[in-house]
Design a protein around this motif. Structure first.
Motif, PDB file in Angstrom:
ATOM      1  N   ALA A 137       0.834  -1.204   0.000  1.00 25.02           N
ATOM      2  CA  ALA A 137       0.000   0.000   0.000  1.00 25.02           C
ATOM      3  C   ALA A 137       0.866   1.250   0.000  1.00 25.02           C
ATOM      4  CB  ALA A 137      -0.926  -0.006   1.212  1.00 25.02           C
ATOM      5  N   ALA A 138       1.985   1.215   0.743  1.00 28.65           N
ATOM      6  CA  ALA A 138       2.886   2.367   0.762  1.00 28.65           C
ATOM      7  C   ALA A 138       3.498   2.587  -0.614  1.00 28.65           C
ATOM      8  CB  ALA A 138       3.982   2.159   1.806  1.00 28.65           C
ATOM      9  N   ILE A 139       3.837   1.511  -1.309  1.00 26.36           N
ATOM     10  CA  ILE A 139       4.392   1.637  -2.663  1.00 26.36           C
ATOM     11  C   ILE A 139       3.358   2.260  -3.600  1.00 26.36           C
ATOM     12  CG2 ILE A 139       5.174   0.316  -4.673  1.00 26.36           C
ATOM     13  CD1 ILE A 139       6.402  -1.689  -2.644  1.00 26.36           C
ATOM     14  N   ILE A 140       2.138   1.762  -3.556  1.00 31.72           N
ATOM     15  CA  ILE A 140       1.100   2.256  -4.458  1.00 31.72           C
ATOM     16  C   ILE A 140       0.775   3.722  -4.163  1.00 31.72           C
ATOM     17  CG2 ILE A 140      -1.335   1.993  -5.074  1.00 31.72           C
ATOM     18  CD1 ILE A 140      -0.939  -1.044  -4.595  1.00 31.72           C
ATOM     19  N   VAL A 141       0.527   4.040  -2.901  1.00 31.14           N
ATOM     20  CA  VAL A 141       0.173   5.421  -2.534  1.00 31.14           C
ATOM     21  C   VAL A 141       1.341   6.358  -2.821  1.00 31.14           C
ATOM     22  CG1 VAL A 141      -0.385   6.919  -0.575  1.00 31.14           C
ATOM     23  CG2 VAL A 141      -1.547   4.746  -0.826  1.00 31.14           C
ATOM     24  N   GLY A 142       2.553   5.932  -2.492  1.00 30.93           N
ATOM     25  CA  GLY A 142       3.722   6.790  -2.718  1.00 30.93           C
ATOM     26  C   GLY A 142       3.941   7.117  -4.180  1.00 30.93           C
ATOM     27  N   TRP A 143       3.840   6.131  -5.066  1.00 31.79           N
ATOM     28  CA  TRP A 143       4.075   6.399  -6.489  1.00 31.79           C
ATOM     29  C   TRP A 143       2.910   7.171  -7.120  1.00 31.79           C
ATOM     30  CZ3 TRP A 143       8.707   6.884  -7.243  1.00 31.79           C
ATOM     31  CH2 TRP A 143       9.679   5.952  -6.900  1.00 31.79           C
ATOM     32  N   ILE A 144       1.696   6.916  -6.674  1.00 30.05           N
ATOM     33  CA  ILE A 144       0.566   7.698  -7.216  1.00 30.05           C
ATOM     34  C   ILE A 144       0.700   9.159  -6.811  1.00 30.05           C
ATOM     35  CG2 ILE A 144      -1.924   8.082  -6.976  1.00 30.05           C
ATOM     36  CD1 ILE A 144      -2.296   5.071  -7.004  1.00 30.05           C
ATOM     37  N   LEU A 145       1.028   9.423  -5.551  1.00 25.03           N
ATOM     38  CA  LEU A 145       1.198  10.811  -5.121  1.00 25.03           C
ATOM     39  C   LEU A 145       2.406  11.464  -5.795  1.00 25.03           C
ATOM     40  CD1 LEU A 145       0.319  10.625  -1.333  1.00 25.03           C
ATOM     41  CD2 LEU A 145      -1.008  11.620  -3.173  1.00 25.03           C
ATOM     42  N   THR A 146       3.468  10.697  -6.005  1.00 31.45           N
ATOM     43  CA  THR A 146       4.636  11.241  -6.695  1.00 31.45           C
ATOM     44  C   THR A 146       4.272  11.618  -8.130  1.00 31.45           C
ATOM     45  OG1 THR A 146       6.108   9.910  -5.327  1.00 31.45           O
ATOM     46  CG2 THR A 146       7.034  10.780  -7.377  1.00 31.45           C
ATOM     47  N   GLY A 147       3.501  10.747  -8.791  1.00 32.50           N
ATOM     48  CA  GLY A 147       3.060  11.057 -10.155  1.00 32.50           C
ATOM     49  C   GLY A 147       2.160  12.284 -10.195  1.00 32.50           C
ATOM     50  N   LEU A 148       1.272  12.414  -9.219  1.00 31.01           N
ATOM     51  CA  LEU A 148       0.402  13.593  -9.195  1.00 31.01           C
ATOM     52  C   LEU A 148       1.202  14.867  -8.933  1.00 31.01           C
ATOM     53  CD1 LEU A 148      -2.706  12.223  -7.262  1.00 31.01           C
ATOM     54  CD2 LEU A 148      -2.542  12.776  -9.683  1.00 31.01           C
ATOM     55  N   VAL A 149       2.227  14.794  -8.082  1.00 30.63           N
ATOM     56  CA  VAL A 149       3.070  15.956  -7.821  1.00 30.63           C
ATOM     57  C   VAL A 149       3.842  16.339  -9.078  1.00 30.63           C
ATOM     58  CG1 VAL A 149       5.114  16.735  -6.541  1.00 30.63           C
ATOM     59  CG2 VAL A 149       3.246  15.626  -5.346  1.00 30.63           C
ATOM     60  N   ILE A 150       4.364  15.342  -9.782  1.00 30.50           N
ATOM     61  CA  ILE A 150       5.097  15.637 -11.034  1.00 30.50           C
ATOM     62  C   ILE A 150       4.162  16.266 -12.056  1.00 30.50           C
ATOM     63  CG2 ILE A 150       6.277  14.554 -12.997  1.00 30.50           C
ATOM     64  CD1 ILE A 150       7.535  12.613 -10.969  1.00 30.50           C
ATOM     65  N   LEU A 151       2.950  15.744 -12.199  1.00 26.63           N
ATOM     66  CA  LEU A 151       1.979  16.356 -13.128  1.00 26.63           C
ATOM     67  C   LEU A 151       1.623  17.775 -12.697  1.00 26.63           C
ATOM     68  CD1 LEU A 151      -0.473  13.426 -13.917  1.00 26.63           C
ATOM     69  CD2 LEU A 151       1.187  14.485 -15.448  1.00 26.63           C
ATOM     70  N   GLY A 152       1.505  18.010 -11.400  1.00 25.62           N
ATOM     71  CA  GLY A 152       1.216  19.357 -10.908  1.00 25.62           C
ATOM     72  C   GLY A 152       2.347  20.323 -11.195  1.00 25.62           C
ATOM     73  N   VAL A 153       3.579  19.865 -11.021  1.00 24.85           N
ATOM     74  CA  VAL A 153       4.734  20.727 -11.300  1.00 24.85           C
ATOM     75  C   VAL A 153       4.797  21.035 -12.795  1.00 24.85           C
ATOM     76  CG1 VAL A 153       7.271  20.808 -11.328  1.00 24.85           C
ATOM     77  CG2 VAL A 153       6.051  20.033  -9.286  1.00 24.85           C
ATOM     78  N   ILE A 154       4.556  20.042 -13.633  1.00 25.52           N
ATOM     79  CA  ILE A 154       4.567  20.258 -15.091  1.00 25.52           C
ATOM     80  C   ILE A 154       3.460  21.240 -15.466  1.00 25.52           C
ATOM     81  CG2 ILE A 154       4.139  19.145 -17.324  1.00 25.52           C
ATOM     82  CD1 ILE A 154       5.593  16.687 -16.217  1.00 25.52           C
ATOM     83  N   ALA A 155       2.273  21.094 -14.893  1.00 27.08           N
ATOM     84  CA  ALA A 155       1.176  22.016 -15.189  1.00 27.08           C
ATOM     85  C   ALA A 155       1.514  23.421 -14.709  1.00 27.08           C
ATOM     86  CB  ALA A 155      -0.107  21.520 -14.530  1.00 27.08           C
ATOM     87  N   TYR A 156       2.154  23.543 -13.551  1.00 27.95           N
ATOM     88  CA  TYR A 156       2.534  24.849 -13.038  1.00 27.95           C
ATOM     89  C   TYR A 156       3.560  25.521 -13.957  1.00 27.95           C
ATOM     90  CZ  TYR A 156       3.981  28.333  -9.586  1.00 27.95           C
ATOM     91  OH  TYR A 156       4.273  29.501  -8.940  1.00 27.95           O
ATOM     92  N   ILE A 157       4.546  24.760 -14.420  1.00 26.42           N
ATOM     93  CA  ILE A 157       5.555  25.308 -15.336  1.00 26.42           C
ATOM     94  C   ILE A 157       4.905  25.703 -16.661  1.00 26.42           C
ATOM     95  CG2 ILE A 157       7.624  24.713 -16.694  1.00 26.42           C
ATOM     96  CD1 ILE A 157       8.547  23.058 -14.280  1.00 26.42           C
ATOM     97  N   ALA A 158       3.962  24.892 -17.139  1.00 24.38           N
ATOM     98  CA  ALA A 158       3.278  25.207 -18.398  1.00 24.38           C
ATOM     99  C   ALA A 158       2.458  26.481 -18.265  1.00 24.38           C
ATOM    100  CB  ALA A 158       2.389  24.041 -18.807  1.00 24.38           C
ATOM    101  N   ILE A 159       1.790  26.685 -17.142  1.00 27.13           N
ATOM    102  CA  ILE A 159       0.994  27.901 -16.945  1.00 27.13           C
ATOM    103  C   ILE A 159       1.904  29.123 -16.900  1.00 27.13           C
ATOM    104  CG2 ILE A 159      -0.445  29.120 -15.252  1.00 27.13           C
ATOM    105  CD1 ILE A 159      -1.721  26.409 -14.602  1.00 27.13           C
ATOM    106  N   ILE A 160       3.041  28.999 -16.194  1.00 32.83           N
ATOM    107  CA  ILE A 160       3.979  30.125 -16.127  1.00 32.83           C
ATOM    108  C   ILE A 160       4.551  30.411 -17.519  1.00 32.83           C
ATOM    109  CG2 ILE A 160       6.235  30.849 -15.232  1.00 32.83           C
ATOM    110  CD1 ILE A 160       5.511  29.501 -12.621  1.00 32.83           C
ATOM    111  N   ALA A 161       4.913  29.379 -18.263  1.00 36.39           N
ATOM    112  CA  ALA A 161       5.459  29.577 -19.606  1.00 36.39           C
ATOM    113  C   ALA A 161       4.419  30.218 -20.525  1.00 36.39           C
ATOM    114  CB  ALA A 161       5.948  28.252 -20.178  1.00 36.39           C
ATOM    115  N   PHE A 162       3.167  29.782 -20.416  1.00 30.94           N
ATOM    116  CA  PHE A 162       2.093  30.351 -21.248  1.00 30.94           C
ATOM    117  C   PHE A 162       1.884  31.818 -20.890  1.00 30.94           C
ATOM    118  CE2 PHE A 162      -2.424  31.263 -22.003  1.00 30.94           C
ATOM    119  CZ  PHE A 162      -2.452  31.055 -23.366  1.00 30.94           C
ATOM    120  N   ALA A 163       1.968  32.149 -19.589  1.00 30.35           N
ATOM    121  CA  ALA A 163       1.790  33.529 -19.163  1.00 30.35           C
ATOM    122  C   ALA A 163       2.941  34.398 -19.658  1.00 30.35           C
ATOM    123  CB  ALA A 163       1.674  33.609 -17.658  1.00 30.35           C
ATOM    124  N   VAL A 164       4.168  33.871 -19.637  1.00 33.47           N
ATOM    125  CA  VAL A 164       5.329  34.651 -20.101  1.00 33.47           C
ATOM    126  C   VAL A 164       5.249  34.867 -21.599  1.00 33.47           C
ATOM    127  CG1 VAL A 164       7.842  34.552 -20.403  1.00 33.47           C
ATOM    128  CG2 VAL A 164       6.829  33.976 -18.211  1.00 33.47           C
TER     129      VAL A 164
END
Length: 172
Positions: A137-164
């Motif tokens: 369960a720790a493996i599954i929850v940890g990798w799912i949350l890590t993937g969501l954090v990576i997607l959030g960071v990519i979306a944040y960078i994309a929004i900043i790049a689009f704004a610039v």
């Protein structure tokens, strides 16, 4: 015809001798033995957990010992009964699960929890300790949350790049 006896121990004024009170015998109970003492029929239910073995007897007749008890008291379990003791839980699996769940709030401990989950799973397979499902369960929850954090960071960078890009293209 005689008068009823006077109250108390006064003699009858007419002088006639008092009549003795009729002696009544108690009715004979046909279920009692000849001695008149009740007995407990051991053949009715020698085993309290066995079904009623008295064939041909009235099931609604009162039983001499008070009838069957609604919930018989079980005997205490002797040695060798019960569940085997649970194996000891791997401490690293517990730490991995905690770090994976804390990763929901911190976004940093989730990958650490997933990696610890992999390490603890290999330890559990070698030592036979408990906690395998917790490590998975720790493996599954940890990798799912890590993937969501990576997607959030990519979306944040994309929004900043689009704004610039949008502010530089509209500049005079």
């Amino acid at each position: 015809m005689t008068n009823p006896p006077p109250p108390g121990n006064w003699p009858d004024p007419t002088g006639s001798p008092p009549e003795p009170a009729p002696q009544s015998t108690p009715p004979v109970d046909p279920t009692l033995p000849a001695s008149g003492q009740p007995f407990i029929d051991q053949s009715v239910n020698a085993d309290p957990y066995a079904p009623n073995q008295a064939i041909g007897k009235d099931p609604y007749a009162p039983m001499p010992y008070g009838g069957p008890q609604p919930y018989p008291t079980p005997y205490p379990a002797g040695p060798g009964y019960g569940y085997p003791p649970a194996p000891r839980t791997n401490g690293m699996a517990l730490a991995a699960m905690i770090l994976s769940l804390v990763g929901v709030m911190t976004c940093i401990t989730a990958p650490v929890g997933a990696i610890l989950g992999h390490v603890s799973l290999s330890q559990i397979r070698q030592t036979g300790e408990g906690g395998e499902s917790m490590a998975k369960a720790a493996i599954i929850v940890g990798w799912i949350l890590t993937g969501l954090v990576i997607l959030g960071v990519i979306a944040y960078i994309a929004i900043i790049a689009f704004a610039v890009i949008s502010t530089t293209s509209t500049a005079p």
